[in-house]
Enzyme design. Structure first.
Site, mmCIF file in Angstrom:
data_model
loop_
_atom_site.group_PDB
_atom_site.id
_atom_site.type_symbol
_atom_site.label_atom_id
_atom_site.label_comp_id
_atom_site.label_asym_id
_atom_site.label_seq_id
_atom_site.Cartn_x
_atom_site.Cartn_y
_atom_site.Cartn_z
ATOM 1 N N ASP A 13 0.811 -1.223 0.000
ATOM 2 C CA ASP A 13 0.000 0.000 0.000
ATOM 3 C C ASP A 13 0.841 1.269 0.000
ATOM 4 O OD1 ASP A 13 -2.230 -1.654 0.084
ATOM 5 O OD2 ASP A 13 -2.247 -1.659 2.273
ATOM 6 N N LYS A 16 1.873 2.149 -5.067
ATOM 7 C CA LYS A 16 2.412 1.603 -6.316
ATOM 8 C C LYS A 16 1.485 1.866 -7.488
ATOM 9 C CE LYS A 16 2.424 -2.439 -4.326
ATOM 10 N NZ LYS A 16 2.104 -2.049 -2.959
ATOM 11 N N GLY A 40 -4.541 -4.297 -3.788
ATOM 12 C CA GLY A 40 -5.523 -3.253 -4.088
ATOM 13 C C GLY A 40 -4.748 -2.005 -4.463
ATOM 14 N N HIS A 41 -4.783 -1.643 -5.740
ATOM 15 C CA HIS A 41 -3.998 -0.513 -6.220
ATOM 16 C C HIS A 41 -4.935 0.613 -6.644
ATOM 17 C CE1 HIS A 41 -0.558 -3.561 -7.253
ATOM 18 N NE2 HIS A 41 -0.811 -3.475 -5.964
ATOM 19 N N GLN A 223 1.969 -6.072 -3.215
ATOM 20 C CA GLN A 223 2.453 -6.193 -1.827
ATOM 21 C C GLN A 223 3.755 -5.378 -1.671
ATOM 22 O OE1 GLN A 223 1.391 -9.527 -3.375
ATOM 23 N NE2 GLN A 223 -0.517 -8.599 -2.786
HETATM 24 P P1 GDP Z 1 -0.746 0.349 -3.535
HETATM 25 O O1 GDP Z 1 -1.333 -0.918 -3.053
HETATM 26 O O2 GDP Z 1 0.723 0.422 -3.286
HETATM 27 O O3 GDP Z 1 -1.089 0.665 -4.954
HETATM 28 O O4 GDP Z 1 -1.386 1.506 -2.633
HETATM 29 P P2 GDP Z 1 -2.948 1.656 -2.259
HETATM 30 O O5 GDP Z 1 -3.664 2.188 -3.432
HETATM 31 O O6 GDP Z 1 -3.463 0.433 -1.595
HETATM 32 O O7 GDP Z 1 -2.852 2.737 -1.090
HETATM 33 C C1 GDP Z 1 -2.253 3.981 -1.287
HETATM 34 C C2 GDP Z 1 -3.285 5.077 -1.006
HETATM 35 O O8 GDP Z 1 -2.628 6.318 -0.930
HETATM 36 C C3 GDP Z 1 -4.325 5.220 -2.105
HETATM 37 O O9 GDP Z 1 -5.533 5.613 -1.562
HETATM 38 C C4 GDP Z 1 -3.733 6.324 -2.988
HETATM 39 O O10 GDP Z 1 -4.732 7.041 -3.701
HETATM 40 C C5 GDP Z 1 -3.119 7.194 -1.942
HETATM 41 N N1 GDP Z 1 -1.940 7.954 -2.379
HETATM 42 C C6 GDP Z 1 -0.939 7.570 -3.209
HETATM 43 N N2 GDP Z 1 0.010 8.532 -3.283
HETATM 44 C C7 GDP Z 1 -0.412 9.534 -2.475
HETATM 45 C C8 GDP Z 1 0.160 10.793 -2.111
HETATM 46 O O11 GDP Z 1 1.245 11.180 -2.515
HETATM 47 N N3 GDP Z 1 -0.570 11.553 -1.228
HETATM 48 C C9 GDP Z 1 -1.777 11.160 -0.713
HETATM 49 N N4 GDP Z 1 -2.404 11.958 0.136
HETATM 50 N N5 GDP Z 1 -2.328 9.982 -1.064
HETATM 51 C C10 GDP Z 1 -1.653 9.183 -1.910
HETATM 52 P P1 IMO Z 2 -0.939 -4.154 -2.249
HETATM 53 O O1 IMO Z 2 -0.463 -4.715 -3.586
HETATM 54 C C1 IMO Z 2 -0.937 -4.588 2.072
HETATM 55 C C2 IMO Z 2 -0.954 -8.666 3.660
HETATM 56 C C3 IMO Z 2 -2.185 -9.132 4.411
HETATM 57 C C4 IMO Z 2 -1.541 -10.091 5.402
HETATM 58 C C5 IMO Z 2 -0.440 -10.736 4.563
HETATM 59 C C6 IMO Z 2 -0.813 -12.081 3.951
HETATM 60 O O2 IMO Z 2 -2.204 -3.415 -2.313
HETATM 61 O O3 IMO Z 2 0.192 -3.402 -1.616
HETATM 62 P P2 IMO Z 2 -2.368 -12.759 1.892
HETATM 63 O O4 IMO Z 2 -3.822 -12.532 1.653
HETATM 64 O O5 IMO Z 2 -1.470 -12.168 0.860
HETATM 65 O O6 IMO Z 2 -2.034 -14.195 2.173
HETATM 66 O O7 IMO Z 2 -2.074 -11.979 3.288
HETATM 67 O O8 IMO Z 2 -0.143 -9.818 3.531
HETATM 68 N N1 IMO Z 2 -1.216 -8.145 2.300
HETATM 69 C C7 IMO Z 2 -1.155 -6.855 1.969
HETATM 70 N N2 IMO Z 2 -0.956 -5.760 2.729
HETATM 71 N N3 IMO Z 2 -1.092 -4.455 0.744
HETATM 72 C C8 IMO Z 2 -1.254 -5.540 -0.035
HETATM 73 O O9 IMO Z 2 -1.248 -5.485 -1.388
HETATM 74 C C9 IMO Z 2 -1.343 -6.809 0.578
HETATM 75 N N4 IMO Z 2 -1.541 -8.065 0.119
HETATM 76 C C10 IMO Z 2 -1.448 -8.879 1.188
HETATM 77 O O10 IMO Z 2 -2.833 -8.057 5.044
HETATM 78 O O11 IMO Z 2 -0.925 -9.367 6.431
HETATM 79 MG MG MG Z 3 -2.868 -1.584 -1.824
#
Ligand code: GDP
Ligand code: IMO
Ligand code: MG
Length: 427
Positions: A13, A16, A40-41, A223
């Site tokens: 999270d 990416k 979840g991206h 991840q």
């Molecule tokens: P990922 O799994 O690495 O793609 O990240 P996620 O989408 O799960 O979580 C990142 C969250 O931070 C999302 O809600 C993005 O919209 C938000 N985000 C990403 N970059 C920034 C930033 O520079 N500032 C803020 N405020 N939010 C950001």
């Molecule tokens: P993105 O790509 C954050 C965590 C779960 C748990 C562990 C194992 O959005 O960054 P799993 O279901 O993979 O067997 O769970 O990994 N986890 C993540 N945490 N972002 C993710 O993906 C994750 N995918 C799995 O919360 O701790």
């Molecule tokens: Mg994510």
């Protein structure tokens, strides 16, 4: 930067999705190499918010080929739902390709993921319960079902019979769950097969051809480093390798093809699920990060644990993936803190100071953070687009991180929006 790997430098999270979307604008192909719909991206494009789980984060650019590589695990139903959802919003999926070698998440994998978490009780991992671990288990045990099996219904049923013979024993006898009939599972799968068949391809060949033609290819990790099954905080990890090396095995290219490794790190740290996290905050500062950063999981909606940036773990991530650049996201979230802290080293249970990430989990579990404090800044960063526009104290914070990890910071996130970024990747 013809071949660039984008990987999470923390516990996932990191942002990416946003970074890949930004770079996809100037790329020809985006390939996911591991993980499944546990990911979840998020991409925020104007008023539109897209939450992608399996589809690569380049899909919003028509013409960008989006590959789901052999190293990923694909839940056919979840993928069909995601495709339908995107199509309804006017996104074309014409350029999507799925590796025939990618393993499929079966309904029994999802059942076993949930049941295993229940069985572990207070030792549970806090998985996303998407069946990811059990699917990779079957891949390694050589009883997995692959995307290419959707193309041959006879083989599909045979393989399901073999797999279910064993799985039904576990479901029924160990967990008291209903048995699954191979014919019924196959019938469900074949419905999805109709939908997915046109996308299934020899994606390793496609990537090779693209690279030979000098096209720009992004490899999208899911991840993050600390969730890596080999190098992360085992057993509180995911069941694949998010680190950069896996981009090769997970798509079918050799390591000499990769030019750039861009790590993505938040300006602080978050983690969802169980497991150790030395710089975790249980105080008002952590609460402030949670609220200002809106730190709730994209896939499961769970509240993310928050803490100060851990430079020991970040240096470890840089080393494991040979990062050549770093994207520092969510710097805007830190505005308004009186002071900001960086974890420079750990103190172990014996009082020793550790600058390197400890390989022994017992040591790591006992580590306390040693912080360096820096003055915070009040200014809102959401409109900053150049380094010069950053308030001096924010700039000092960024410089201190780059110096500590010895990698240039070429992207800085200043907001959720697609273009809320200081972008020096090409500079
Ligand atoms: P990922 O799994 O690495 O793609 O990240 P996620 O989408 O799960 O979580 C990142 C969250 O931070 C999302 O809600 C993005 O919209 C938000 N985000 C990403 N970059 C920034 C930033 O520079 N500032 C803020 N405020 N939010 C950001
Ligand atoms: P993105 O790509 C954050 C965590 C779960 C748990 C562990 C194992 O959005 O960054 P799993 O279901 O993979 O067997 O769970 O990994 N986890 C993540 N945490 N972002 C993710 O993906 C994750 N995918 C799995 O919360 O701790
Ligand atoms: Mg994510």
């Amino acid at each position: 930067m013809p071949a660039t790997v984008v990987i999470g430098a923390q516990w996932g999270d990191e942002g990416k999705g946003k970074v890949v979307d930004l770079l996809a604008e100037r790329s020809d192909m985006v390939a996911r190499y591991q993980g499944g719909n546990n990911a979840g991206h998020t991409i925020v494009a104007g008023d539109e918010v897209y939450k992608l789980h399996l589809v690569p984060s380049g899909i919003l650019y028509p013409g960008t080929v989006c590959v789901i590589g052999n190293g990923t695990v694909v839940d056919p139903g979840a993928l069909c739902d995601e495709i339908d959802g995107l199509e309804k919003r006017g996104v074309s999926l014409e350029t999507l390709r799925i590796s025939g070698n990618a393993h499929l998440v079966m309904p029994y994998h999802v059942m076993l993921d949930g049941a295993s978490e229940m069985r572990l009780g207070k030792f549970s991992i806090g998985t996303t319960r998407r069946g990811i671990g059990p699917c990779y288990e079957d891949k390694a045990a050589r009883v997995g079902i692959r995307a290419q099996d959707l193309l041959d219904p006879k083989i599909l049923v045979r393989k399901l019979e073999v797999a279910l013979e064993h799985k039904n024993e576990i479901l029924e006898k160990l967990y008291g769950m209903p048995r699954l009939e191979p014919q019924a599972v196959a019938a469900d799968l074949l419905e999805h097969a109709e939908r997915l068949r046109p996308f299934i391809a020899d994606t390793a060949l496609l990537i090779d051809e693209a690279l030979r033609e000098g096209k720009r290819v992004l490899f999208e990790g899911a991840q993050g480093t600390m969730l890596d099954i080999d190098h992360g905080t085992y057993p509180f990890v995911t069941s694949s390798n998010p680190i950069a090396g896996a981009a090769c095995t997970g798509t079918g290219i050799g390591p000499t093809r990769i030019d750039t490794v861009l790590g993505v790190s938040k300006a602080y740290v978050t983690r969802v699920g169980e497991g150790p996290f030395p710089s975790e905050l249980g105080d008002a500062d952590g609460q402030r990060m949670l609220e200002r950063g809106n730190e709730f999981g994209t896939t499961t909606g769970r509240q993310r644990r928050c803490g100060w940036l851990d430079l020991v773990a970040l240096r470890y991530a840089v080393r494991l993936s040979g990062m050549t650049q770093l994207a520092l996201t969510k710097l805007d979230v830190l505005s308004g803190f009186r002071e900001v802290k960086l974890c420079r080293a750990y103190r172990d249970r014996d009082g020793a100071e550790l600058v390197n990430f400890p390989y022994h989990q017992t040591v790591f579990h006992g580590c306390q953070p040693i912080y360096e404090s820096m003055p915070g800044w009040d200014e809102d960063l959401s409109e900053c687009r150049t380094l010069e526009e950053l308030p001096p104290r924010a700039r000092e914070y960024v410089d201190a991180i780059a110096e500590a990890v010895e990698v240039p910071i070429t992207l800085i996130g200043t907001g959720q929006g697609r273009h809320q970024v200081i972008d020096q990747v090409g500079a």
